[in-house]
Design an enzyme around this catalytic site. Structure first.
Site, short mmCIF file in Angstrom:
data_model
loop_
_atom_site.label_atom_id
_atom_site.label_comp_id
_atom_site.label_asym_id
_atom_site.label_seq_id
_atom_site.Cartn_x
_atom_site.Cartn_y
_atom_site.Cartn_z
N ASN A 151 15.73 32.40 34.28
CA ASN A 151 16.96 31.64 34.50
C ASN A 151 16.80 30.49 35.49
OD1 ASN A 151 16.78 33.14 36.85
ND2 ASN A 151 18.52 34.47 36.38
N ARG A 289 20.28 33.17 48.06
CA ARG A 289 20.84 34.45 48.46
C ARG A 289 21.78 34.23 49.65
NH1 ARG A 289 19.53 35.59 44.16
NH2 ARG A 289 18.28 37.36 43.41
N GLN A 318 27.46 41.82 47.49
CA GLN A 318 28.01 41.48 46.19
C GLN A 318 28.41 42.75 45.46
OE1 GLN A 318 25.67 37.28 45.30
NE2 GLN A 318 25.44 38.94 43.89
N HIS A 337 28.67 35.25 41.45
CA HIS A 337 27.25 34.99 41.17
C HIS A 337 27.05 34.79 39.67
CE1 HIS A 337 22.85 36.19 42.36
NE2 HIS A 337 22.91 35.05 41.70
#
Length: 383
Positions: A151, A289, A318, A337
């Site tokens: 990704n 992050r 998260q 996210h």
């Protein structure tokens, strides 16, 4: 090729039952030749059936359920990952493989690793395995791997999007339209062109390099800081300049983009003191992050105006709690996210997970770039 191969994974993947909390292939314990595989993904709910290629969710289960079950493996998928009574916790002691994602991470602590007597393999569906206690995994002889490169394009494109949104002061204009207002001055007084601005990336790995390449047509001054220099030919092609000293680079930048992995060295790297070294009015984008940043220091800098805009999709923890200060700080472009879980990215990392599981069942090595922990050794970026 990625997409064609991955689409085949989807056939029949959504035909099974939609469990409210966890999805099990069968209630029996694994037989001697089978493996117990647990996947932790975000739940899609009413969105699950809107796209047949939506495989990165609980309901899609990476599109590998039929393939795994046809080989006699036991596949459990859930979004319930926290606390002693979570669905994940019920399966820790006897699972052989855990698959999780950065988008809804199952935090694999040393305590959980100690409980996982049968655990052999930890797979990240995506890139970034900092949700795992990597030294503990190495000490326990576990293999940790991710789908390297799956990704990178998705994240680099998203970073460029957030840079433009913040530099052009787009969000207040959008909010005006939604609220029935019209105040050009309220937007224009802090909207700028990207051309001619200095953009620095902290980290120039796969994503950082892709971002620099995409920024070249905007005629920016491009800087990068990393432990390794980019290939000289690519560096010349992009027109980027290497900055060995991070603290010397930061005051030069109108835009700072965070592209470094989360490690013991980078955790909390951008604290109050380092943020103060940035140019007043800087734009900061972080899709790396959340824990690389000091949460309160970022919120305070946005409130004071030292950071003119902060954008990203990564938080710690998260999912982000409702009282997370980044939700309420001014001039932000934050989202859940999402940057690395586009449909295209999902198909790529689903295919990568399937390939590594197939190799695992056959006792074959993974592509070398996918290893994060192998035979007790951590990959260089985490050392």
């Amino acid at each position: 090729m990625w997409r064609a191969a991955a689409r085949r994974l989807v056939d029949g993947a959504l035909a099974g039952s939609r469990a409210a909390h966890a999805i099990q292939s069968n209630p029996l314990s694994t037989s001697s030749g089978s493996k117990k595989i647990v996947g932790v993904f975000y739940k899609a709910g009413e969105h699950a059936d809107k796209n047949p290629n939506f495989v990165g969710c609980v309901e899609g289960a990476l599109g590998i359920r039929n393939w795994l079950e046809s080989q006699g493996h036991h596949y459990i998928v859930t979004d319930d990952k926290e606390g002693p009574n979570s669905e994940l916790e019920k399966h820790i002691e006897d699972m052989h493989v855990l698959i999780t994602t950065p988008f809804h991470p199952a935090y694999v602590t040393a305590e959980r690793i100690k409980k996982a007597k049968n655990l052999e393999l930890l797979l990240t569906a995506g890139i970034g395995s900092d949700h795992i206690d990597l030294p503990a995994a190495a000490a326990a002889g576990l293999t940790v791997a991710e789908v390297t490169g799956s990704n990178t394009v998705s994240v680099a494109e998203d970073e460029l999007l957030r840079i433009l949104i913040l530099v052009r002061n787009f969000l207040p204009g959008y909010q005006q339209v939604v609220q029935g207002e019209w105040n050009v001055a309220g937007i224009a007084h802090r909207a700028y062109d990207l051309e001619g601005k200095t953009v620095g990336t902290v980290g120039a790995g796969r994503i950082g390099r892709l971002l620099l390449q995409r920024l070249k047509p905007f005629n920016c001054n491009l800087l990068y800081h990393d432990r390794l220099k980019i290939d000289p030919e690519l560096e010349k092609e992009i027109g980027a300049k290497f900055e060995e000293d991070l603290d010397a680079m930061l005051p030069k930048c109108d835009v700072v983009v965070i592209n470094t992995p989360l490690t013991d060295k980078t955790r909390g790297m951008f604290n109050k003191e380092r943020i103060a070294k940035m140019k007043k009015g800087v734009i900061v984008v972080n899709n790396a992050r959340g824990a690389i940043m000091d949460t309160q220091a970022v919120a305070d800098a946005c409130s004071s105006g030292h950071i003119a805009g902060y954008g990203g999709d990564v938080w710690y923890p998260q999912p982000a709690p409702k009282d997370h200060p980044w939700r309420y700080m001014p001039n932000h472009a934050m989202t859940p996210h999402i940057s690395g879980t586009t449909i295209d990215a999902q198909l790529r990392y689903a295919e990568g997970v399937k390939d590594m599981l197939d190799r695992y069942f056959k006792g074959e090595d993974f592509p070398v770039q996918n290893y994060i922990v192998k035979e007790g050794q951590l990959a260089s970026q985490y050392q």
